[in-house]
Structure formats: structure tokens, C-alpha cells
Design a protein around this motif. Structure first.
Motif, PDB file in Angstrom:
ATOM      1  N   UNK A 154       0.813  -1.220   0.000  1.00  0.00           N
ATOM      2  CA  UNK A 154       0.000   0.000   0.000  1.00  0.00           C
ATOM      3  C   UNK A 154       0.836   1.255   0.000  1.00  0.00           C
ATOM      4  N   UNK A 155       2.057   1.185  -0.544  1.00  0.00           N
ATOM      5  CA  UNK A 155       2.978   2.316  -0.480  1.00  0.00           C
ATOM      6  C   UNK A 155       2.388   3.567  -1.120  1.00  0.00           C
ATOM      7  N   UNK A 156       1.712   3.399  -2.251  1.00  0.00           N
ATOM      8  CA  UNK A 156       1.097   4.546  -2.931  1.00  0.00           C
ATOM      9  C   UNK A 156      -0.379   4.664  -2.531  1.00  0.00           C
ATOM     10  N   UNK A 157      -0.627   4.689  -1.240  1.00  0.00           N
ATOM     11  CA  UNK A 157      -2.002   4.743  -0.739  1.00  0.00           C
ATOM     12  C   UNK A 157      -2.686   6.067  -1.062  1.00  0.00           C
ATOM     13  N   UNK A 158      -1.888   7.117  -1.316  1.00  0.00           N
ATOM     14  CA  UNK A 158      -2.484   8.426  -1.599  1.00  0.00           C
ATOM     15  C   UNK A 158      -2.503   8.748  -3.083  1.00  0.00           C
ATOM     16  N   UNK A 159      -2.295   7.751  -3.916  1.00  0.00           N
ATOM     17  CA  UNK A 159      -2.348   7.964  -5.362  1.00  0.00           C
ATOM     18  C   UNK A 159      -3.762   8.384  -5.761  1.00  0.00           C
ATOM     19  N   UNK A 160      -3.852   9.384  -6.626  1.00  0.00           N
ATOM     20  CA  UNK A 160      -5.165   9.947  -6.987  1.00  0.00           C
ATOM     21  C   UNK A 160      -6.060   8.925  -7.668  1.00  0.00           C
ATOM     22  N   UNK A 161      -5.485   8.036  -8.496  1.00  0.00           N
ATOM     23  CA  UNK A 161      -6.291   7.088  -9.271  1.00  0.00           C
ATOM     24  C   UNK A 161      -6.390   5.719  -8.619  1.00  0.00           C
ATOM     25  N   UNK A 162      -5.290   5.238  -8.041  1.00  0.00           N
ATOM     26  CA  UNK A 162      -5.262   3.859  -7.547  1.00  0.00           C
ATOM     27  C   UNK A 162      -5.062   3.762  -6.043  1.00  0.00           C
ATOM     28  N   UNK A 163      -5.155   4.878  -5.344  1.00  0.00           N
ATOM     29  CA  UNK A 163      -4.868   4.873  -3.914  1.00  0.00           C
ATOM     30  C   UNK A 163      -5.753   3.935  -3.123  1.00  0.00           C
ATOM     31  N   UNK A 164      -7.070   3.963  -3.411  1.00  0.00           N
ATOM     32  CA  UNK A 164      -8.000   3.106  -2.677  1.00  0.00           C
ATOM     33  C   UNK A 164      -7.721   1.637  -2.980  1.00  0.00           C
ATOM     34  N   UNK A 165      -7.489   1.315  -4.267  1.00  0.00           N
ATOM     35  CA  UNK A 165      -7.195  -0.065  -4.656  1.00  0.00           C
ATOM     36  C   UNK A 165      -5.913  -0.561  -3.999  1.00  0.00           C
ATOM     37  N   UNK A 166      -4.910   0.296  -3.918  1.00  0.00           N
ATOM     38  CA  UNK A 166      -3.657  -0.089  -3.275  1.00  0.00           C
ATOM     39  C   UNK A 166      -3.866  -0.372  -1.789  1.00  0.00           C
ATOM     40  N   UNK A 167      -4.648   0.465  -1.135  1.00  0.00           N
ATOM     41  CA  UNK A 167      -4.918   0.266   0.291  1.00  0.00           C
ATOM     42  C   UNK A 167      -5.693  -1.018   0.530  1.00  0.00           C
ATOM     43  N   UNK A 168      -6.661  -1.297  -0.335  1.00  0.00           N
ATOM     44  CA  UNK A 168      -7.440  -2.529  -0.197  1.00  0.00           C
ATOM     45  C   UNK A 168      -6.572  -3.759  -0.433  1.00  0.00           C
ATOM     46  N   UNK A 169      -5.646  -3.670  -1.394  1.00  0.00           N
ATOM     47  CA  UNK A 169      -4.739  -4.787  -1.652  1.00  0.00           C
ATOM     48  C   UNK A 169      -3.846  -5.046  -0.443  1.00  0.00           C
ATOM     49  N   UNK A 170      -3.352  -3.970   0.182  1.00  0.00           N
ATOM     50  CA  UNK A 170      -2.515  -4.118   1.376  1.00  0.00           C
ATOM     51  C   UNK A 170      -3.316  -4.733   2.519  1.00  0.00           C
ATOM     52  N   UNK A 171      -4.545  -4.287   2.672  1.00  0.00           N
ATOM     53  CA  UNK A 171      -5.389  -4.829   3.742  1.00  0.00           C
ATOM     54  C   UNK A 171      -5.685  -6.303   3.512  1.00  0.00           C
ATOM     55  N   UNK A 172      -5.925  -6.661   2.256  1.00  0.00           N
ATOM     56  CA  UNK A 172      -6.200  -8.058   1.921  1.00  0.00           C
ATOM     57  C   UNK A 172      -5.004  -8.942   2.249  1.00  0.00           C
TER      58      UNK A 172
END
Length: 641
Positions: A154-172
Motif C-alpha cells: 500500500x505504499x502509494x495509498x495516496x495515489x489519486x487514481x489507484x490509492x484506494x485499490x492499493x490500500x485494499x490490496x494491502x489490507x487483503x
């Protein structure tokens, strides 16, 4: 004593890099941050080389006792033997190359210093995992790499386009790894209860009194295997790893190809003295590995994200390693761990070079013709593709052949299923290679004009890994090539890891070995010829998702595995949580708290009238209290008599 100091230095270097970059990295120039992080891991690699050269058997190093209660001891201690030193070489060697690659790949990232801080912490945690002399130290490393994986995915958690997807992947990834970690905790408590220690050598020494197939040993090994399925992405806990591709590409190469995902393999091999007494667990491992390698290979067949193809390929290759573990071929599994680290790290870094040159484009349907635009990346990626496909005499050819040989000895059904998996591996990898580097460029002319080869910091690791992918198989050449130095890797692990009783593989006859090699080679060469004819000569390209039918649609949709998990687990859990949140939180907790607060306010408004500040009032109530006190005792005396 010399080895003790070198071991401490080896562990300290990544920790020093983590500390300096974590505290001061924001103020330091990027070149200093990257150089410090890379040098610390490379320095650890040099220390590992010295330990490799000085290794003369099992050597224990105790730093300090952590717990000593009722005869039970838990120590912060480390074990140097062939197994731990070899894993250290892989972690630090591949890790230093990936750090070097990251210096170029992440050069424009705002979180540059944080990225290298996390990488160094990950390397330190992984070293704890493989160098610990007991399950206690292993557990700290195990949890450390899990935490670092969460931070890096979830390193790019604040990315404008993929931030939410990155955070969800890290949580998963975090949640699914925690499920496996429960198994490790249960195993540790059962080991303490059964053996009174967590030291590998002490447990192995006590196993002479345990019967094969005992309930306790079976339960312990099943819990250890549950932990391994989480970290090493086996069915049913494998879906986190493809989603983990949300992290930067160097993360995919380091954590999800060469090191962290092999933690489950290492745990099983390190605990082989337990697994040898648990035939039921071994049978489960065998068939879970077969199912995983087949399912993941099928899913990779029609993926169009260059990193997703490699992610499912990693899951499939890990399945092959677990097949070897289930067959008792521990050294063979580690041999494939080693060659896989070479060619899969090469492929992931190669995909990162492509993504970097294509300005963050990952869809292979928008690539093509990159062989002329990115020649170094193309050549090294081709070598990695040939190695994983089992092309004759490259590293993957030998390690896969060893697994297939053991499967052949076990039975034709297992061998046939693995041959299907190997065939699918060649199909999806050659499809990926030809669609990426051959044919016409399928994106815009503007995009083509900006495609460029990566810099030296990125291409140098590719070239080193390409050489290792070519010659890595020499570590364990079969006896039909070199009788005197055949199976060096088997001998190194078996005789250099005292007290762990690594199973020595029984090798096939020369005739059968050659026949199996020829069959595997025929598949690799045949699929290569078919893929060249299909994607180069005929110019076929990947179709859009909407036009896929039949098995292609199933492969592209990943057998609807994530959707099934969502229906079976995620949605019901969310509904139960929502219900509990509404009933318990809103109606009970909140209303209860509000009611309690209101009652306190009401009682306070009543009692505060007693505290009016008038002395006469206080005297009045004091007299009333004394009268009540005296009346109580007079009444009590009268009733008593």
C-alpha cells in the motif's frame, strides 16, 4: 568467535540502513539514501559469503535470554548452518540487486526515503526469520515481513487514481497472512506443551520417542502448513499475492518472488524433522501444491496485466515447490526456490523496466515491438522466460526436472498433472513475451516516441540475474552430466545442516532421467514453436475481455475465485458487522452510554444542592447524620436483647 561477530554485523547492517534513512532520510539527498540502503544490504551479502566460506556445520549464537520460567527457556539466538546461510545468500544477494534497481525505478517518487527504509526493515526481518535458532525468533521475523509487506503493497495509498485499490490490496494481504499466522501461533504453543522448548535442535533430538503419524505431530504440522499457505500463497490463502502487484515493481520482485513468499517453504524445510513423522500432512501438502500449481497456471493463461501474469506464475511455481515438499524432496524444493529467485526476480524487474519505459503502462495489449526499443530489457526478459519455461540447460530446466523426477517416482497421476502445469507455464510465458516484445506497437505514436531503455542502475541487475538464470542449474547438475560433482546442492544442504535430517533424494537411473528431460524439453520447444507461429507469424493479439468465451473467459476472470470469496466470506462478514454495529453500537452502547450520562447529570443536579456553601446547612446535615447513626445502634441493641 569470528563467525559470531560476522553474524552480528550481517544483522546490523540492514538495521543501520533502516534507522538512518528512517530518521534522517527526509533531509538527505536521494542518491545518499539509495546508496546507503543498497550498500547496507550488499555489505550483508558479503558477510553471508564469508559465513558460507567458513561454514563447517551447525553453530549456535546466543545473544541473551528472553524468558526462563520453570525450566522453559526462550532465547534470542541464531543458528548458522547450510540451510540458514543459503537462504541468507538469496535474501541479501537478490535483495542488493533489487535495491540497486530501485534507485533508478523510484528516482522520481516523493516517498523515496520511506521506500528504502521499508526495504531495509524487510531485509532485516527476513534475516531474523531464516537465521533464528528457534521458532520464537522466527516468529518475530515472520511478523516483521508481514508488516513490511503491508507497508510496501500500500505504499502509494495516496495515489489519486489507484490509492484506494492499493490500500485494499494491502489490507487483503494483511488479513490473509494473519489467518495463516494463527496456525503458526497454535503450532508454537503445541510445541511448547509437547516438547517444552522451541529450539530446532532440541525438538529434533526428542523426536526419537515419537511414533510416525501421532496425533500431536500431525496437529503441529498441519498448523505449520496453515502458516505456510498464508505466506507462500497456497490454496485457500493465495488470492492476496496477485492483488499485491499494487505495490511498486521492485516490491513485487523482492517480497513476492524471491524472499517473503518462500518463507513458508523455509518453515516447512526447517521443520522437516516433524513433517517426516506426519504422512497425513505430507499427503495434504502434496495435493494442495498440485491444485495450486494447476489453478494458478490456468488463471495466468489469459491475464493481460504484465505483472498479474507473473504474479499467478509465482503462485504456480510455489505450488510446484510444495509438491516437492509433500514428496519429501526438501533439497529439491530449495533448489527450485533458488532458481526461481533468479529468473522470477529477473522477470519482475524486467516487467518493471518495461513499465518504466512505457510510462507506467502495464497492459500487454498496448505493447508490442519493444525488442528494438528496449534491447537489453528484451534480451534479459527472454532469458528469464526461457528459464521458467524449462528451456534445455537453463536453470529452471534442472530444478523443474528434479521435481518431475520425484513426481514420476511417486506415480503417473501426479507426474501427469505436473506436466499439464508445466505446459501451461510455457504457454502463458511465451504468450507474454511475444505480445510484449514482438509484432507491431499497439499503442499511440506519441507513446511509442517516448519509449526508452532503462538506465544502468536498472539494466545492470537485469544482466546479473540473466547470467544466474542461465548458469544457476549448475548448482545441482544430475549425475548423467558430472558424476563426481553431481547434485552438489543436495550434498551441501544434507551434510551441512547437522541434526535436521534433510531427506536425501533417491535419483533416477540415467535412462529414465534422460527420458524425462527429453519429454520436458519437447514441451518447452514445442510450445515455443507454437507461440512463435501464433503471435509472430500470424500476428494474433490478446482479445478484449468482453469478447472472451469459454475457458478463456474463466481464465481471465480468475475462475471467479475472488467473487466466490466475496460472496462466502466478505459480504456475510460485512452484513454481520453492520448489524452488530447498528444494534450493539447504536442501540445498546450509545443509548446505554447516553442513559448513564443522563442519570449522572440528574443525580449531580440533585446532590449539588447539598453543597451550597452555607455553614449552617452543613451543621444541620451533620446533626442529622449523627442522630441517624445513634438511632441505628440503639435500635440494633434493643433488637439484639
Amino acid at each position: 568467535m569470528a563467525n559470531d561477530l560476522i553474524l552480528l554485523l550481517l544483522l546490523s547492517l540492514p538495521l543501520i540502513g533502516f534507522s538512518i534513512n528512517g530518521l534522517l532520510g527526509k533531509q538527505l539527498p536521494k542518491i545518499v539514501v539509495g546508496t546507503l540502503a543498497t550498500a547496507s544490504v550488499f555489505g550483508a551479502f558479503l558477510c553471508a559469503l564469508v559465513l558460507f566460506n567458513n561454514n563447517h556445520g551447525t553453530h549456535l549464537v546466543t545473544l541473551f535470554p528472553v524468558l526462563d520460567v520453570a525450566g522453559m527457556q526462550l532465547n534470542a539466538s541464531f543458528q548458522l548452518d547450510s540451510l540458514s546461510i543459503w537462504m541468507t545468500l538469496i535474501i541479501t544477494g537478490i535483495g542488493s540487486l533489487i535495491h540497486l534497481f530501485s534507485m533508478g525505478y523510484m528516482s522520481h517518487d516523493e516517498g523515496y526515503y520511506k521506500f528504502f527504509t521499508y526495504l531495509n526493515l524487510f531485509v532485516f526481518s527476513m534475516l531474523l526469520l531464516v537465521l533464528g535458532s528457534n521458532y520464537f525468533v522466527l516468529f518475530f521475523g515472520w511478523e516483521g515481513v508481514g508488516m513490511c509487506s503491508y507497508l510496501l503493497i500500500g505504499f502509494h495509498y495516496n495515489d489519486a487514481q489507484k490509492g484506494i485499490a492499493n490500500s485494499l490490496a494491502a489490507r487483503k494481504a494483511f488479513v490473509m497472512n494473519r489467518i495463516g499466522d494463527v496456525g503458526l501461533l497454535f503450532a508454537l504453543f503445541m510445541l511448547l506443551g509437547h516438547f517444552g522448548t522451541l529450539e530446532y535442535t532440541k525438538i529434533a533430538a526428542q523426536l526419537g520417542n515419537n511414533a510416525t503419524g501421532s496425533v500431536a505431530i500431525t496437529a503441529i504440522t498441519l498448523c505449520l502448513f496453515l502458516a505456510a499457505t498464508g505466506k507462500s500463497a497456497q490454496i485457500p490463502l493465495f488470492t492476496w499475492l496477485p492483488d499485491a502487484m499494487a505495490g511498486p515493481t521492485p516490491v513485487s520482485a523482492l517480497i513476492h518472488a524471491a524472499t517473503m513468499v518462500t518463507a513458508g517453504i523455509y518453515l516447512t524445510v526447517r521443520s522437516n524433522f516433524l513433517f517426516q513423522l506426519a504422512p497425513t500432512t505430507n499427503e495434504i501438502i502434496l495435493w494442495i501444491g498440485i491444485a495450486t500449481t494447476l489453478v494458478a497456471a490456468f488463471m495466468a493463461m489469459r491475464q493481460n496485466d504484465i505483472k498479474k501474469v507473473l504474479a499467478y506464475s509465482t503462485v504456480s511455481q510455489l505450488g510446484l515447490m510444495f509438491v516437492a515438499l509433500g514428496l519429501g524432496a526438501y533439497t529439491v524444493a530449495l533448489f527450485h526456490v533458488t532458481t526461481h529467485a533468479f529468473f522470477k526476480a529477473l522477470l519482475f524487474l524486467g516487467s518493471g523496466s518495461v513499465i518504466h519505459g512505457m510510462h507506467e503502462e502495464q497492459d500487454i495489449r498496448k505493447m508490442g515491438g519493444l525488442s528494438k526499443l528496449m534491447p537489453i530489457t528484451h534480451l534479459t526478459f527472454l532469458i528469464g522466460t526461457l528459464a521458467i519455461a524449462g528451456f534445455p540447460f537453463l536453470s529452471g530446466f534442472y530444478s523443474k526436472d528434479e521435481i518431475l523426477a520425484h513426481a514420476f517416482q511417486h506415480g503417473m497421476l501426479v507426474y501427469s498433472l505436473l506436466m499439464i502445469a508445466v505446459t501451461m507455464t510455457a504457454i502463458y510465458m511465451f504468450r507474454l513475451y511475444f505480445l510484449t516484445f514482438h509484432g507491431k506497437f499497439r499503442s499511440t505514436d506519441e507513446a511509442k516516441a517516448h519509449v526508452h531503455e532503462s538506465g544502468l542502475s536498472m539494466t545492470l541487475p537485469l544482466m546479473v540475474l540473466a547470467v544466474l538464470s542461465i548458469f544457476g542449474g549448475a548448482l545441482n547438475l544430475p549425475g548423467i552430466f558430472l558424476h563426481k560433482s553431481a547434485h552438489w546442492f543436495d550434498h551441501y544442504l544434507t551434510y551441512g545442516t547437522k541434526g535436521l535430517s534433510l531427506v536425501k533424494a533417491e535419483h533416477l537411473s540415467a535412462t529414465n532421467s534422460i527420458a524425462l528431460m527429453c519429454a520436458a524439453s519437447a514441451i518447452a520447444l514445442g510450445v515455443l514453436a507454437w507461440a512463435y507461429q501464433t503471435y509472430v507469424k500470424k500476428g494474433n493479439t490478446a482479445h478484449s475481455d468482453e469478447t472472451l468465451q469459454g475457458w478463456e473467459k474463466l481464465s481471465n476472470a480468475k475462475l471467479y475465485w475472488d467473487e466466490a470469496y466475496a460472496r462466502l466470506f466478505v459480504e456475510p462478514t460485512s452484513k454481520v458487522a453492520g448489524f452488530i454495529g447498528t444494534v450493539l453500537d447504536v442501540q445498546i452502547l450509545r443509548n446505554g452510554v447516553y442513559a448513564l450520562a443522563d442519570s449522572l447529570l440528574s443525580s449531580a443536579s440533585l446532590t449539588k444542592k447539598w453543597q451550597n456553601g452555607y455553614v449552617g446547612s452543613y451543621l444541620f446535615w451533620m446533626v442529622i447524620g449523627m442522630i441517624a447513626f445513634i438511632s441505628y445502634y440503639i435500635l440494633k441493641f434493643a433488637l439484639w436483647n
